[in-house]
Design an enzyme around this catalytic site. Structure first.
Site, PDB file in Angstrom:
ATOM      1  CB  SER A 134      -3.775   1.921 -11.091  1.00 59.40           C
ATOM      2  OG  SER A 134      -5.020   1.451 -10.607  1.00 59.40           O
ATOM      3  CE1 TYR A 157      -3.652   4.546  -7.150  1.00 59.55           C
ATOM      4  CE2 TYR A 157      -5.455   3.700  -8.487  1.00 59.55           C
ATOM      5  CZ  TYR A 157      -4.225   3.515  -7.876  1.00 59.55           C
ATOM      6  OH  TYR A 157      -3.570   2.316  -8.001  1.00 59.55           O
TER       7      TYR A 157
END
Length: 246
Positions: A134, A157
């Protein structure tokens, strides 16, 4: 050169928004794609297998079934996205147990899949593995895009995706001598009918001035799996509309 004819590819989490795009793209490029998802059925003839990436037994069973049927494993895409029910809580509200579970399920689940899939590829002397990262594994979140919304970027995350990217580099170095390639691909923000204020804030920050579409992530996956990328390993492909360029 950018095709996947005669290749056997496994995509984890293929029932999801982006995972579904990867599965479709592999098949459209001529590959045999197995959607390995926790909600799939054990039916390789239908191109699916039930896989829980947090379970060693489940991962081994999936790989053994694929190799037994097809005789090889040409590619593996780690895309599954396991997370706890409180995922999305603000950093100060995240219990340690939640942190531990998310790191264990996601980062350690990817490692487990890597470990087992790469063992097969090492024995074969060929294969391509892709870990989905990401932008927030590369740069810190811009929290201004969440202003005026109840949304935030989960602290876990960033840690998980950052770890996945470095894991990919390590594995590329480790398995390179066996003609096995390991790369990562980092999607930017994908439009999924999010809060309109968030979408507006996000799009102002992107050079292309819009969020991405699932199918736009898939071309990079097909390239990295294909023979057009036989000299590409240890690479992190950004597919983010230019988010990390500025």
């Amino acid at each position: 050169m950018i095709h996947l004819r005669d290749k056997i590819i496994v995509v984890t989490g293929g029932n999801g928004l982006i995972g579904g795009a990867y599965v479709r793209a592999v098949r459209e490029a001529g590959g045999t794609c197995i959607n390995a998802d926790i909600s799939a059925k054990n039916d390789l003839d239908a191109g699916e297998w039930s896989l829980d990436i947090t379970s060693e037994d489940s991962v081994k069973a999936c790989i053994q079934a694929v190799v037994a049927k097809f005789g090889r494993l040409d590619g593996w895409v780690n895309n599954a996205y396991p997370r706890t029910k409180d995922w999305g809580a603000r950093q100060e509200d995240v219990p340690m147990e939640s942190w531990r579970l998310n790191v264990d399920w996601h980062l350690n689940g990817y490692y487990l899949c890597c470990k087992e899939a790469l063992a097969v590829m090492k024995e074969q002397k060929f294969g391509s593995l892709i870990n989905i990262g990401s932008t927030y594994g590369v740069v810190a979140p811009d929290f201004t895009i969440y202003e005026g919304t109840p949304l935030t970027s989960p602290v876990g995350y960033a840690a998980i995706k950052g770890g996945i990217l470095q894991l990919s580099r390590y594995l590329a170095s480790y398995y390179g001598e066996h003609n096995v390639r390991v790369n990562s691909l980092c999607p930017g923000g994908i439009f999924d009918n999010q809060n309109p204020t968030f979408v507006e804030n996000y799009e102002k920050k992107v050079p292309l001035r819009r969020m991405g579409k699932p199918d736009e992530m898939a071309g990079g996956v097909v390239f990295l799996l294909s023979d057009a990328a036989t000299y590409v390993t240890g690479h992190n492909l950004m597919v983010d509309g230019g988010w990390t360029a500025i």
